[in-house]
Each structure stands twice: as structure tokens, then as C-alpha cells.
Design an enzyme around this catalytic site. Structure first.
Site, PDB file in Angstrom:
ATOM      1  N   ARG A  58       0.855  -1.202   0.000  1.00  0.00           N
ATOM      2  CA  ARG A  58       0.000   0.000   0.000  1.00  0.00           C
ATOM      3  C   ARG A  58       0.885   1.244   0.000  1.00  0.00           C
ATOM      4  NH1 ARG A  58      -1.371   1.522   4.650  1.00  0.00           N
ATOM      5  NH2 ARG A  58      -2.266  -0.450   5.344  1.00  0.00           N
ATOM      6  N   TYR A 110     -17.433  16.770 -13.887  1.00  0.00           N
ATOM      7  CA  TYR A 110     -17.885  15.392 -14.082  1.00  0.00           C
ATOM      8  C   TYR A 110     -18.986  15.055 -13.059  1.00  0.00           C
ATOM      9  CZ  TYR A 110     -17.468  10.274 -14.023  1.00  0.00           C
ATOM     10  OH  TYR A 110     -17.717   8.930 -14.057  1.00  0.00           O
ATOM     11  N   ASP A 182      -8.900  19.332 -13.030  1.00  0.00           N
ATOM     12  CA  ASP A 182      -9.115  17.988 -13.574  1.00  0.00           C
ATOM     13  C   ASP A 182      -8.788  18.060 -15.063  1.00  0.00           C
ATOM     14  OD1 ASP A 182     -10.209  15.669 -14.713  1.00  0.00           O
ATOM     15  OD2 ASP A 182     -11.774  15.530 -13.182  1.00  0.00           O
ATOM     16  N   LYS A 207      -9.281   7.185 -18.709  1.00  0.00           N
ATOM     17  CA  LYS A 207      -9.636   7.774 -20.003  1.00  0.00           C
ATOM     18  C   LYS A 207      -8.398   7.854 -20.913  1.00  0.00           C
ATOM     19  CE  LYS A 207     -13.446   8.170 -17.601  1.00  0.00           C
ATOM     20  NZ  LYS A 207     -13.775   9.367 -16.848  1.00  0.00           N
TER      21      LYS A 207
END
Ligand SMILES: *Cc1c(COP(=O)(O)O)cnc(C)c1O
Length: 389
Positions: A58, A110, A182, A207
């Protein structure tokens, strides 16, 4: 890792060279040119109190580090911090804030980001004001003494509204707030907010960054070392990390980002120009069109306009007919892959946005969003011609 391949530095190289090499070096144990998938949860420590720089996956993973370094270099930033999804990246970024803080956010962000802010983070005592970030005055007016973050998307999804990033940087500086952008839609190939003075860049790596529709991921990029430390702490403390295999896929994807974006930009421009001439299309939203209201701003802060186009078809019935008739485009959520997708934002990506807000944004039931892939553009145009006919 200490090894003899360490001194390869691509920070001064051009975009395509950085896309292929930055963040990476031959594997120290074998010289393998491709970064291995370090599919492990833990790392053996040679003796008590000494590790090789890796303790638990992690916290650290070499595949993830290569991918983080790569995307950071593409954005012209110093540090990349990878997450399990774009929303996990945004969620962790908001954990920089505390109860009582205020955020000014673009209203055209978004749909999932809007839902996260409005329905989840707001409950934790952080307040939000959503504004039309296309108007720099609206951002300025919404700032309060307790504003700690300004969060923007440019272009917005799906209305392609642009925010003047230089003006937003100035507002954020005056407010003493962080500015996060973003950059999922534009990609660093076309727009680099950090170079314009933004503090944080966010990606849904799902994306264009990955570009092949085969993983979900997110990335935060910053240049400031102190901000990096706080975000790195949160990445480990909250734990929304991507697995090594997804990091590897995204890292493979970024090697061709410059080639893909060149093709997406070209196809997007050609298709937008063609759509503008079709009588069945009432409006075309594409920053690369001279008729686009913010075209001048687009050419000032972007070097290309991607494969994302929205079109107004006048009614839900007509939108439904078109999205169901296409054969090369596929009806699906998401964007930015090599294959072309078509979607109906009001019923798909933006279903969580209240109808009233959607209407105020201009997001009508007749709006259809295209993610133009890198297929032969003539096939894409023929497909749309058939569907619109
Ligand atoms: C898809 C998307 C997100 C969310 O990313 P996920 O990877 O789906 O969590 C955030 N911002 C924009 C602009 C997006 O398109």
C-alpha cells in the site's frame, strides 16, 4: 532501488521521449527494459530494522512508482500520486481539507465529482459553492475567507465550457487557496495546468492516460514538495491505491499518449467540422471550431482539442435514435479510448446531477456526447452520416 541504471533523467526531454521513458529504467535485477509488474503485497527485510526501501505494497510499489513518475513528467510536474480511480484521486485530495473549509467548484464538472462533493464530502462539514467557471468573475465572487480549494475542469464534460486558467490561478493566489484542475479531458499533451500556475492536476487515468479502456485509475500530480508529502501521506493513510497490474497497463498506455492524442485531435477536428455542416445537428460543442464561443481562449491555453465533441440534436427521441443506430461508435459510458464511443449524458454520465442544474448548464435531453477514437476518420463520418440520416 540502488542500481547502475539510476541516472537516466528525461526531465529535459520532449513530450514523446518523456512519454516513453520518464519514470522508468531497466529492471535492476535483470535489465528487463519494461518495468515488471511487482505483484506482491509485502517485501522481505534482510535484517530487523533494515529494508530495501519497500515495506508494504500500500505504501510503496515499484510498478506504481514508475507510472507515477511518468505521468508527473508528462504534466511538467514533480510528483505523481496514483489512485484506484479518478474519483478516489479527487476524494483523497479533498482530505487535504477540514470541517469548516469551503470549496469553489466549477458547476460543469464530471457528474461523479459533483455527486462526491455534494452528497458525500459536504456531509463532513466542508461547504461547496458551484459556479459557472467559464466566467472568471463568478469564481472570484464565490470566494470566502474560508475558501481553501478551487476545483475546475476545462473543458467541462459534456458542455466543453472552458475556464481561463491564468485568471483562475490569480484568483486562487489572492484567496490563498489551492487550485486543482481535472485535466482528464484535455490531457497533458494538449494542456498543462501546472505550467500555468495550478497547484494540483487530477486525472481519471481510465480515459486518455491509459487510452485502451482496460483499467480504471486516477492520478494526482503536483510540483510542490510539501503538498506532495501531504498527499503521499493521505494515499497511504486512506489507502485507495491502484494494483500493480493496472499501473502497468496505464504505463504501457502513456508510451503512446502523444501518438494517440495527435490522432484523437485530428479526428475530433475533422468530425466536428463535418457535424457543423449537417442540418440535423443544431449545435456542435468543440473548442477547436472557430464558431465555438471560447475558441480564442482555447487556442491560448490548449494546443489541441481532443476527440471529445458534444452535439445538440433537439430532442431525446432523436438522440436515442442516433446513439442506437451507430455501428462503429459504441453506446457506452467513459471516453478517451482508441475506440469511438457515443453517450447520452443526461441519462448516463450526468444522471446524478439534478434536472434543474442540468438545464442551467445547457445539458439537455437532446445532447449526445462523442468520444472520437483513432479509427479511420472516413469510417467514423460514414457511421455518423448513417445514424443521423
Ligand atoms: C471519468 C472522470 C472522472 C472519474 O474518474 P473514474 O476513473 O471513473 O473514477 C473524473 N473526472 C472526469 C473529467 C472524468 O471524465
Amino acid at each position: 532501488m540502488s542500481d547502475e541504471f539510476q541516472d537516466r533523467d528525461f526531465s529535459d526531454a520532449r513530450f514523446g521521449t518523456r512519454a516513453i521513458h520518464a519514470g522508468q529504467r531497466p529492471d535492476p535485477t535483470t535489465g528487463a527494459i519494461m518495468t515488471p509488474v511487482y505483484q506482491t503485497s509485502t517485501y522481505v527485510q534482510p535484517e530487523l530494522g533494515r529494508d530495501l526501501g519497500y515495506e508494504y505494497a500500500r505504501s510503496q510499489n515499484p510498478t506504481r512508482e514508475a507510472y507515477e513518475g511518468n505521468v508527473a513528467a508528462l504534466e511538467g510536474g514533480k510528483h505523481g500520486i496514483a489512485f484506484a480511480s479518478g474519483l478516489a484521486a479527487i476524494d483523497t485530495m479533498t482530505k487535504l481539507l477540514s470541517a469548516g473549509d469551503h470549496v469553489v467548484s466549477g458547476e460543469g464538472i464530471y457528474g461523479g465529482s459533483y455527486r462526491l462533493f455534494d452528497q458525500v464530502i459536504r456531509r463532513l462539514g466542508i461547504d461547496f459553492t458551484f459556479v459557472d467557471s467559464g466566467d472568471p468573475e463568478k469564481i472570484r465572487e464565490a470566494v470566502r475567507p474560508e475558501t481553501k480549494l478551487i476545483h475546475l475542469e476545462t473543458p467541462t464534460n459534456p458542455m466543453m465550457r472552458l475556464t481561463d486558467l491564468s485568471a483562475a490561478v490569480e484568483t486562487a493566489r489572492e484567496a490563498g487557496a489551492l487550485l486543482s484542475v481535472d485535466n482528464t479531458f484535455a490531457t497533458p499533451y494538449n494542456q498543462r495546468p501546472l505550467e500555468l500556475g495550478a497547484d494540483i492536476v487530477i486525472h481519471s487515468a481510465t480515459k486518455y492516460i491509459n487510452g485502451h479502456s482496460d483499467m480504471v485509475g486516477g492520478m494526482v500530480v503536483v510540483s510542490d514538495d510539501e503538498l506532495h508529502e501531504r498527499l503521499r501521506f493521505l494515499q497511504n493513510a486512506a489507502g485507495a491505491i491502484p494494483g500493480p497490474w493496472d499501473c502497468w497497463l496505464a504505463l504501457r498506455g502513456t508510451k503512446t499518449l502523444h501518438l494517440r492524442m495527435e490522432a484523437h485531435n485530428r479526428n475530433g477536428q475533422r468530425i466536428a467540422e463535418w457535424l457543423e455542416e449537417q442540418s440535423g445537428v443544431e449545435r456542435v460543442f468543440y473548442p477547436g471550431l472557430p464558431s465555438f464561443p471560447q475558441h480564442e481562449l482555447a487556442t491560448r491555453q490548449m494546443s489541441g482539442f481532443t476527440g471529445m465533441i458534444s452535439i445538440e440534436l433537439g430532442s431525446k427521441e432523436r438522440a436515442k435514435a442516433v446513439v442506437e443506430k451507430v455501428r462503429v461508435f459504441s453506446l457506452a459510458e467513459s471516453l478517451g479510448g482508441v475506440e469511438s464511443l457515443i453517450g447520452h449524458p443526461a441519462m448516463m454520465t450526468h444522471a446524478a446531477v439534478p434536472e434543474q442544474t442540468r438545464r442551467e448548464m445547457g445539458l439537455s435531453d437532446g445532447l449526445v456526447r462523442l468520444s472520437c477514437g483513432v479509427e479511420d476518420v472516413e469510417d467514423l463520418i460514414e457511421d455518423l452520416d448513417r445514424a443521423l440520416g
